[in-house]
Motif scaffolding. Sequence first.
Motif, PDB file in Angstrom:
ATOM      1  N   THR A  60      13.618  -1.481   4.911  1.00  0.00           N
ATOM      2  CA  THR A  60      12.709  -0.517   5.536  1.00  0.00           C
ATOM      3  C   THR A  60      12.299   0.516   4.497  1.00  0.00           C
ATOM      4  O   THR A  60      13.160   1.116   3.839  1.00  0.00           O
ATOM      5  CB  THR A  60      13.403   0.178   6.723  1.00  0.00           C
ATOM      6  N   TYR A  61      11.010   0.730   4.382  1.00  0.00           N
ATOM      7  CA  TYR A  61      10.518   1.571   3.295  1.00  0.00           C
ATOM      8  C   TYR A  61      10.809   3.039   3.554  1.00  0.00           C
ATOM      9  O   TYR A  61      10.507   3.576   4.621  1.00  0.00           O
ATOM     10  CB  TYR A  61       9.011   1.369   3.118  1.00  0.00           C
ATOM     11  N   ASN A  62      11.406   3.694   2.563  1.00  0.00           N
ATOM     12  CA  ASN A  62      11.728   5.122   2.630  1.00  0.00           C
ATOM     13  C   ASN A  62      10.902   5.829   1.573  1.00  0.00           C
ATOM     14  O   ASN A  62      11.202   5.747   0.384  1.00  0.00           O
ATOM     15  CB  ASN A  62      13.232   5.326   2.387  1.00  0.00           C
ATOM     16  N   SER A  63       9.862   6.524   2.001  1.00  0.00           N
ATOM     17  CA  SER A  63       8.930   7.133   1.059  1.00  0.00           C
ATOM     18  C   SER A  63       9.590   8.186   0.182  1.00  0.00           C
ATOM     19  O   SER A  63       9.365   8.228  -1.022  1.00  0.00           O
ATOM     20  CB  SER A  63       7.754   7.748   1.826  1.00  0.00           C
ATOM     21  N   ARG A 116       0.804  -1.216   0.000  1.00  0.00           N
ATOM     22  CA  ARG A 116       0.000   0.000   0.000  1.00  0.00           C
ATOM     23  C   ARG A 116       0.843   1.274   0.000  1.00  0.00           C
ATOM     24  O   ARG A 116       0.570   2.206  -0.766  1.00  0.00           O
ATOM     25  CB  ARG A 116      -0.933   0.000   1.220  1.00  0.00           C
ATOM     26  N   ALA A 117       1.860   1.337   0.839  1.00  0.00           N
ATOM     27  CA  ALA A 117       2.667   2.562   0.955  1.00  0.00           C
ATOM     28  C   ALA A 117       3.350   2.890  -0.368  1.00  0.00           C
ATOM     29  O   ALA A 117       3.373   4.055  -0.800  1.00  0.00           O
ATOM     30  CB  ALA A 117       3.698   2.409   2.066  1.00  0.00           C
ATOM     31  N   TYR A 118       3.871   1.863  -1.021  1.00  0.00           N
ATOM     32  CA  TYR A 118       4.550   2.099  -2.298  1.00  0.00           C
ATOM     33  C   TYR A 118       3.584   2.625  -3.348  1.00  0.00           C
ATOM     34  O   TYR A 118       3.880   3.625  -4.023  1.00  0.00           O
ATOM     35  CB  TYR A 118       5.203   0.800  -2.789  1.00  0.00           C
ATOM     36  N   TRP A 119       2.420   1.986  -3.492  1.00  0.00           N
ATOM     37  CA  TRP A 119       1.497   2.416  -4.536  1.00  0.00           C
ATOM     38  C   TRP A 119       0.835   3.752  -4.202  1.00  0.00           C
ATOM     39  O   TRP A 119       0.433   4.488  -5.112  1.00  0.00           O
ATOM     40  CB  TRP A 119       0.470   1.329  -4.821  1.00  0.00           C
ATOM     41  N   ALA A 120       0.775   4.100  -2.935  1.00  0.00           N
ATOM     42  CA  ALA A 120       0.322   5.451  -2.570  1.00  0.00           C
ATOM     43  C   ALA A 120       1.314   6.491  -3.078  1.00  0.00           C
ATOM     44  O   ALA A 120       0.924   7.571  -3.555  1.00  0.00           O
ATOM     45  CB  ALA A 120       0.160   5.567  -1.055  1.00  0.00           C
ATOM     46  N   ASP A 121       2.600   6.155  -3.028  1.00  0.00           N
ATOM     47  CA  ASP A 121       3.617   7.068  -3.547  1.00  0.00           C
ATOM     48  C   ASP A 121       3.567   7.153  -5.071  1.00  0.00           C
ATOM     49  O   ASP A 121       3.736   8.226  -5.654  1.00  0.00           O
ATOM     50  CB  ASP A 121       5.014   6.629  -3.081  1.00  0.00           C
ATOM     51  N   VAL A 122       3.321   6.022  -5.728  1.00  0.00           N
ATOM     52  CA  VAL A 122       3.166   6.051  -7.195  1.00  0.00           C
ATOM     53  C   VAL A 122       1.998   6.956  -7.567  1.00  0.00           C
ATOM     54  O   VAL A 122       2.093   7.792  -8.481  1.00  0.00           O
ATOM     55  CB  VAL A 122       2.941   4.625  -7.753  1.00  0.00           C
ATOM     56  N   ARG A 123       0.911   6.801  -6.856  1.00  0.00           N
ATOM     57  CA  ARG A 123      -0.283   7.612  -7.110  1.00  0.00           C
ATOM     58  C   ARG A 123       0.018   9.097  -6.899  1.00  0.00           C
ATOM     59  O   ARG A 123      -0.391   9.954  -7.691  1.00  0.00           O
ATOM     60  CB  ARG A 123      -1.395   7.156  -6.161  1.00  0.00           C
TER      61      ARG A 123
END
Length: 309
Positions: free
Chosen positions: A290-293, A244-251
């Motif tokens: 660790t995800y880095n937005s 979810r976090a990754y595709w929120a950033d793509v969006r």
Amino acid sequence: MRLLCLLTGLALLSRISHAQPSPTAQDIAAIKGQCGCHDVEFVYAETFAPDKNYSFKDRYRAKGTEWVFVEEDRPGKIVIQHLLVIGASTPGETMVIKHWREDWLFENTSLLKFDQNATWKRVRLTPAQAKGQWTQQVFEVDDSPRYEGSATWVHADGRHFWESTADAPLPRREYTKRSDYNVLRRTNHHEITADGYVHEQDNDKIIRTESGDQLLVSEKGLNTYKRTDEAKCQAAKAWWQKNRAYWADVRAVWNEVLASRTTVALRGQVKGNVLGRELDELAASAQQSTYNSAASRQLIRQTIEKYLK
């Protein structure tokens, strides 16, 4: 607001109707009435061609399981994401595919209209034209634009539906197989039912040239969404939690890119690669640490910009 996605579409609309709400509240209930875990059937058949020598293509039929859910909900905007579940009835063999996305905007006056050759041009509505209407913005699996239409939700005689006509690229079921037309003019009819919803289509396959548009063939489409056991979509829910976090950033990056352009033109390939594959590879990399937005958005933007003309 989560309750709106738990109740079935017509049951929710009935509750709201008895409370004598504003039309906008009924609109929102109808849009969210599409939520749920669905067994989906896709059926398409070509129906009419002006050229008597045209050879009608075989009918298309497919089935699947799809989780449809509200990803973003704020005043005037509802984001609905679709996830396709392959092998939903076979534990251990289930695969989840990020499917299409639809954003619903209330009284929106700025739309991207598909032209041809992966190019969209921005058009404007006056506030009077957009009054009471909802724009449905439809996006590809990589969150690039697909088509947009604006219309009013209709609530009458126990029915709740929205219908609009918009030009679009070739559908995924045909774009790698056909080159005899280049625009799909879609009349989309979304109607809430007792056990889900129906996406009915009356499509024209158009040959667009500098001299104008020519109809190749018309087509009828019927995508039927019927709610099923939520357990069949459990894999999709788990997948989305991880991604979810990754595709929120793509969006978010796409929103920034599209907002600054009056014309959007995309390359189909760059050095033998395609945008969707590259974004999926970035998504896989994002799972490894660790995800880095902030860092992710930078890579996403660099990737998307390679495909912009």
